[in-house]
Structures are given as structure tokens and as C-alpha cells.
Design a protein around this motif. Sequence first.
Motif, PDB file in Angstrom:
ATOM      1  N   LYS A 199       0.854  -1.199   0.000  1.00 47.17           N
ATOM      2  CA  LYS A 199       0.000   0.000   0.000  1.00 47.17           C
ATOM      3  C   LYS A 199       0.879   1.235   0.000  1.00 47.17           C
ATOM      4  O   LYS A 199       2.065   1.186   0.403  1.00 47.17           O
ATOM      5  CB  LYS A 199      -0.946   0.019   1.206  1.00 47.17           C
ATOM      6  CG  LYS A 199      -0.255  -0.028   2.572  1.00 47.17           C
ATOM      7  CD  LYS A 199       0.179   1.292   3.122  1.00 47.17           C
ATOM      8  CE  LYS A 199       1.360   1.103   4.053  1.00 47.17           C
ATOM      9  NZ  LYS A 199       1.859   2.210   4.749  1.00 47.17           N
ATOM     10  N   ILE A 217       0.523   5.201   1.262  1.00 43.65           N
ATOM     11  CA  ILE A 217      -0.287   6.261   1.878  1.00 43.65           C
ATOM     12  C   ILE A 217       0.018   7.540   1.107  1.00 43.65           C
ATOM     13  O   ILE A 217       1.170   7.975   1.043  1.00 43.65           O
ATOM     14  CB  ILE A 217       0.036   6.418   3.374  1.00 43.65           C
ATOM     15  CG1 ILE A 217      -0.258   5.103   4.126  1.00 43.65           C
ATOM     16  CG2 ILE A 217      -0.780   7.570   3.978  1.00 43.65           C
ATOM     17  CD1 ILE A 217       0.085   5.118   5.608  1.00 43.65           C
ATOM     18  N   GLU A 275      -0.714  10.144   6.887  1.00 43.33           N
ATOM     19  CA  GLU A 275      -0.053   9.267   7.850  1.00 43.33           C
ATOM     20  C   GLU A 275       0.205  10.035   9.161  1.00 43.33           C
ATOM     21  O   GLU A 275       0.373  11.257   9.154  1.00 43.33           O
ATOM     22  CB  GLU A 275       1.250   8.658   7.313  1.00 43.33           C
ATOM     23  CG  GLU A 275       2.252   9.592   6.686  1.00 43.33           C
ATOM     24  CD  GLU A 275       1.980   9.797   5.207  1.00 43.33           C
ATOM     25  OE1 GLU A 275       1.245  10.774   4.937  1.00 43.33           O
ATOM     26  OE2 GLU A 275       2.495   9.059   4.366  1.00 43.33           O
ATOM     27  N   HIS A 276       0.205   9.336  10.241  1.00 44.44           N
ATOM     28  CA  HIS A 276       0.357   9.858  11.609  1.00 44.44           C
ATOM     29  C   HIS A 276      -0.875  10.655  12.052  1.00 44.44           C
ATOM     30  O   HIS A 276      -1.457  10.328  13.097  1.00 44.44           O
ATOM     31  CB  HIS A 276       1.637  10.683  11.781  1.00 44.44           C
ATOM     32  CG  HIS A 276       2.866   9.818  11.772  1.00 44.44           C
ATOM     33  ND1 HIS A 276       3.150   8.927  12.783  1.00 44.44           N
ATOM     34  CD2 HIS A 276       3.862   9.675  10.849  1.00 44.44           C
ATOM     35  CE1 HIS A 276       4.271   8.287  12.496  1.00 44.44           C
ATOM     36  NE2 HIS A 276       4.713   8.715  11.318  1.00 44.44           N
ATOM     37  N   VAL A 292      -3.694  10.451  10.960  1.00 40.11           N
ATOM     38  CA  VAL A 292      -4.816   9.503  10.950  1.00 40.11           C
ATOM     39  C   VAL A 292      -4.970   8.803  12.309  1.00 40.11           C
ATOM     40  O   VAL A 292      -6.074   8.458  12.729  1.00 40.11           O
ATOM     41  CB  VAL A 292      -4.633   8.470   9.787  1.00 40.11           C
ATOM     42  CG1 VAL A 292      -3.508   7.498  10.054  1.00 40.11           C
ATOM     43  CG2 VAL A 292      -5.916   7.733   9.490  1.00 40.11           C
ATOM     44  N   VAL A 293      -3.854   8.633  13.008  1.00 43.06           N
ATOM     45  CA  VAL A 293      -3.891   8.003  14.335  1.00 43.06           C
ATOM     46  C   VAL A 293      -4.678   8.887  15.311  1.00 43.06           C
ATOM     47  O   VAL A 293      -5.282   8.413  16.263  1.00 43.06           O
ATOM     48  CB  VAL A 293      -2.442   7.756  14.846  1.00 43.06           C
ATOM     49  CG1 VAL A 293      -2.409   7.231  16.269  1.00 43.06           C
ATOM     50  CG2 VAL A 293      -1.682   6.820  13.898  1.00 43.06           C
ATOM     51  N   GLY A 338       7.602   1.299   4.832  1.00 36.11           N
ATOM     52  CA  GLY A 338       6.340   2.034   4.738  1.00 36.11           C
ATOM     53  C   GLY A 338       5.474   1.615   3.571  1.00 36.11           C
ATOM     54  O   GLY A 338       4.528   2.315   3.211  1.00 36.11           O
ATOM     55  N   HIS A 397       2.645  -1.684  14.896  1.00 37.55           N
ATOM     56  CA  HIS A 397       2.323  -0.268  15.138  1.00 37.55           C
ATOM     57  C   HIS A 397       2.065   0.073  16.598  1.00 37.55           C
ATOM     58  O   HIS A 397       2.082   1.234  16.941  1.00 37.55           O
ATOM     59  CB  HIS A 397       1.027   0.130  14.402  1.00 37.55           C
ATOM     60  CG  HIS A 397       1.109   0.079  12.924  1.00 37.55           C
ATOM     61  ND1 HIS A 397       0.267   0.785  12.124  1.00 37.55           N
ATOM     62  CD2 HIS A 397       1.926  -0.598  12.099  1.00 37.55           C
ATOM     63  CE1 HIS A 397       0.557   0.546  10.853  1.00 37.55           C
ATOM     64  NE2 HIS A 397       1.559  -0.299  10.826  1.00 37.55           N
ATOM     65  N   PRO A 407      -2.523   0.567  15.790  1.00 35.73           N
ATOM     66  CA  PRO A 407      -2.739   0.846  14.362  1.00 35.73           C
ATOM     67  C   PRO A 407      -4.058   1.560  14.107  1.00 35.73           C
ATOM     68  O   PRO A 407      -5.062   1.265  14.757  1.00 35.73           O
ATOM     69  CB  PRO A 407      -2.758  -0.548  13.726  1.00 35.73           C
ATOM     70  CG  PRO A 407      -3.146  -1.478  14.819  1.00 35.73           C
ATOM     71  CD  PRO A 407      -2.594  -0.882  16.083  1.00 35.73           C
ATOM     72  N   SER A 408      -4.029   2.489  13.165  1.00 38.10           N
ATOM     73  CA  SER A 408      -5.275   3.174  12.806  1.00 38.10           C
ATOM     74  C   SER A 408      -6.179   2.242  12.008  1.00 38.10           C
ATOM     75  O   SER A 408      -7.380   2.469  11.927  1.00 38.10           O
ATOM     76  CB  SER A 408      -4.960   4.409  11.959  1.00 38.10           C
ATOM     77  OG  SER A 408      -4.367   4.010  10.734  1.00 38.10           O
ATOM     78  N   ASP A 459      -3.455   0.719   7.048  1.00 33.08           N
ATOM     79  CA  ASP A 459      -2.632  -0.214   6.254  1.00 33.08           C
ATOM     80  C   ASP A 459      -3.437  -1.457   5.871  1.00 33.08           C
ATOM     81  O   ASP A 459      -3.412  -1.898   4.724  1.00 33.08           O
ATOM     82  CB  ASP A 459      -1.399  -0.674   7.047  1.00 33.08           C
ATOM     83  CG  ASP A 459      -0.322   0.399   7.106  1.00 33.08           C
ATOM     84  OD1 ASP A 459      -0.624   1.543   6.749  1.00 33.08           O
ATOM     85  OD2 ASP A 459       0.802   0.084   7.517  1.00 33.08           O
ATOM     86  N   THR A 487       7.925   1.531  12.348  1.00 38.29           N
ATOM     87  CA  THR A 487       6.608   2.155  12.547  1.00 38.29           C
ATOM     88  C   THR A 487       6.309   2.354  14.029  1.00 38.29           C
ATOM     89  O   THR A 487       5.859   3.425  14.445  1.00 38.29           O
ATOM     90  CB  THR A 487       5.512   1.282  11.898  1.00 38.29           C
ATOM     91  OG1 THR A 487       5.886   1.028  10.552  1.00 38.29           O
ATOM     92  CG2 THR A 487       4.168   1.969  11.924  1.00 38.29           C
ATOM     93  N   GLY A 537       4.156   6.643   4.610  1.00 40.78           N
ATOM     94  CA  GLY A 537       4.252   5.694   5.717  1.00 40.78           C
ATOM     95  C   GLY A 537       4.733   6.401   6.962  1.00 40.78           C
ATOM     96  O   GLY A 537       4.613   7.621   7.093  1.00 40.78           O
ATOM     97  N   SER A 538       5.317   5.649   7.865  1.00 34.54           N
ATOM     98  CA  SER A 538       5.641   6.238   9.170  1.00 34.54           C
ATOM     99  C   SER A 538       6.890   7.111   9.149  1.00 34.54           C
ATOM    100  O   SER A 538       7.150   7.858  10.076  1.00 34.54           O
ATOM    101  CB  SER A 538       5.763   5.144  10.224  1.00 34.54           C
ATOM    102  OG  SER A 538       6.732   4.223   9.833  1.00 34.54           O
TER     103      SER A 538
HETATM  104  O1  PMV Z   1       3.248   1.013   8.433  1.00 32.74           O
HETATM  105  P1  PMV Z   1       3.696   2.339   7.925  1.00 32.74           P
HETATM  106  O2  PMV Z   1       5.106   2.658   8.159  1.00 32.74           O
HETATM  107  O3  PMV Z   1       3.283   2.531   6.523  1.00 32.74           O
HETATM  108  O4  PMV Z   1       2.894   3.507   8.725  1.00 32.74           O
HETATM  109  C1  PMV Z   1       1.560   3.386   9.062  1.00 32.74           C
HETATM  110  C2  PMV Z   1       0.846   4.682   9.068  1.00 32.74           C
HETATM  111  C3  PMV Z   1       0.777   5.431  10.389  1.00 32.74           C
HETATM  112  O5  PMV Z   1      -0.184   6.470  10.173  1.00 32.74           O
HETATM  113  C4  PMV Z   1       2.115   6.071  10.725  1.00 32.74           C
HETATM  114  C5  PMV Z   1       0.321   4.569  11.558  1.00 32.74           C
HETATM  115  C6  PMV Z   1      -1.126   4.097  11.494  1.00 32.74           C
HETATM  116  O6  PMV Z   1      -1.467   3.221  12.307  1.00 32.74           O
HETATM  117  O7  PMV Z   1      -1.924   4.605  10.687  1.00 32.74           O
END
Ligand code: PMV
Length: 322
Positions: A20, A22, A26-27, A29-30, A108, A148, A151-152, A155, A195, A279-280
Motif C-alpha cells: 500500500k 499512503i 499518515e500519523h 490519521v492516528v 512504509g 504499530h 494501528p489506525s 494499512d 513504525t 508511511g511512518s
Molecule cells: O506502516 P507504515 O510505516 O506505513 O505507517 C503506518 C501509518 C501510520 O499512520 C504512521 C500509523 C497508522 O497506524 O496509521
Amino acid sequence: MKVPVMKSAAQTVKGQAGGKLILIGEHAVVYGQPAIAVPFDCLKVTAEILPTDGPLSIDCRFYSGPVQDAPDLLKGIVQCAEETIRKLDGEPFGIMIRLTSDLPLGRGLGSSAAAACAIVRGLYRYFGKVASHDALMALVNISEVFAHGTPSGLDAEAVASEHAIWFRKGEKPLPIPVAAPMTLVVADSGLKGDTFEAVKSVKTRLQSAPEKMHQSFSRLGELAEEARRALIDGAIEPLGRIFNEAQDELANIGVSHERLDHLIKAAREAGALGAKLTGSGKGGCLFALARDVLEAKKIRAALLEAGACDAWLFTIRKDMLR
Ligand code: PMV
């Protein structure tokens, strides 16, 4: 004890999932802001499910053997596989999971979510069933918790999707009907991101500077809204500017890295309409939006010249954007 019917080698089945990307959010979204992601399906994870006569085992580039001795790195997907088998009324015996992946780890691009998704799909197929979307998400998220912390869910939704998604934590994702194909160059900085650590660092910074951090999250949320509009309108130049501003906010919240900054600058100098990490962060990948495929090839060459260890041309296709 319910044990799956032993199958011959010819009955070995496969599950697959792509990565995937993003695009924005990112971030933030948490913390409840919206985000946009697309399946990055040019790189895939395949889980082959094979009958064996030993305990549940896993075979991948990091480890080969019974799941109980698997290294910490694999704990998330092991727990996901065990829970999937339990849900299918099976036992953790007589099954081997062989994982092969084109996705670089910790960059990411969703390698952990894609591996979990491929395993769940493969195991369901092995047991002659198909996972509902909700069951798939719940099982993939078991593994995501390891990667994570909190996690939101973005992903997991993105790797299982066939189109661009508009995502807000706790809500059903919505497809985004994009007007025109968009060509991106995705580049690997060569630095492994983490992450769990990146999400934790944002949380720590939020405690010490809540006002500034919330300002950045809100702006990232507004930018996601603007990006959605630009995608629907096929407004490529505004989209580039939105990605650039999102990158500034991600740097403000402390998740960029000098190597990412350097590559992003190189992409912009080579003609990218916009570029940002994905990503993160704190390593991992970035992407650049190109005007067309020809421009994308120039940007890719510039990124490799500037030190990216890999770079892929990727088109957000119209059929992906229904
Ligand atoms: O897994 P990554 O590195 O693509 O990052 C996930 C996206 C974040 O927003 C940083 C964390 C999340 O849980 O949404």
C-alpha cells in the motif's frame, strides 16, 4: 480435536496481497484525521499453504521452522495465522506457510499488513472458505498491533482494497473516484523505518508540544480533504503542491529524515510536481508525483542518482479508482 483434512501437495493453495501507499494523512490519521491510501499492487506477498505432518510452521527469508520458535519479528503474523486457524475451527498442526515477498521490509509500503492479508486469504482458501471483509480486517489487525502498537487500521484496509480509499479511523473506508490516472515514482531511501518507534515518537512530541502538534494534525487533515478534491477533479498541479505542504507538516512533527529530505529535493529539482515521504517515515520510502510517464522516468533516474536504493514507476490506474 478438529484437524484440517490432510491434503496432497497438489492441493497446496496460495493467498496473495499487494503493498500500500499512503498518499496523505499518515500519523495524523492516528489522531482522528482523514487519510488517503492506494493499494501498491506492483509488489506482492504470496503465502503458500502446504500440508505437512508436523506442527504449524513458517518458511520465509528470515526463518524456517515451527511457529513456536519463530523470531520476535514474526510474532505478529504468527499470532494472526494461529487466530485464523482457530477461527476456521482448525488446529495449529499439519500446515506450513511459505511466504515470499517482493516488498522491502520496514519501508512504509505495507509489507507486514500484506503478509498478514496473504496468510489469512491463503488459510481461508486452504479450509475451503472465503473471509468476509470484516473478518479479514480483524485478523490482519492482530499482526498490525505488533508493528504499530495502536494501528489506525489504514494499512490493513489499503492492502485489502482494489481502489484508492478515503479513510478515517473507526469508519468504513470510502472509494475515491479519481478522474485521471496519476503517475508516481516511489523510491526507497534504503533506510529501514520502524513504525512502532515513529508512532511512539509522535506521541511523545504531542505530550511536550500539544498545541503545535494538533495544529499540524489539523492542517494534514485539511490537506487530505484538498487532495481528495484534487484527485476527483484530476487536478494534478494542485495535488503536487498539497503533497509538498504535507511533507512540510510531516517534517514539523518530526518524522522526516535528512536522507528523505535530500531525495525529495532531488525529485522536485528533476521536475516532480510534488514529493513527500510515505508511511511512518524516519526512513523508508518517498514518492514523487510526475506530470506523465516520460517525466516520471527522468525523476526516477534523478532519485537513483541521488542515492535511492530502488525506485518504481507506479500509476494510480483508473480501474483502481472506481
Ligand atoms: O506502516 P507504515 O510505516 O506505513 O505507517 C503506518 C501509518 C501510520 O499512520 C504512521 C500509523 C497508522 O497506524 O496509521
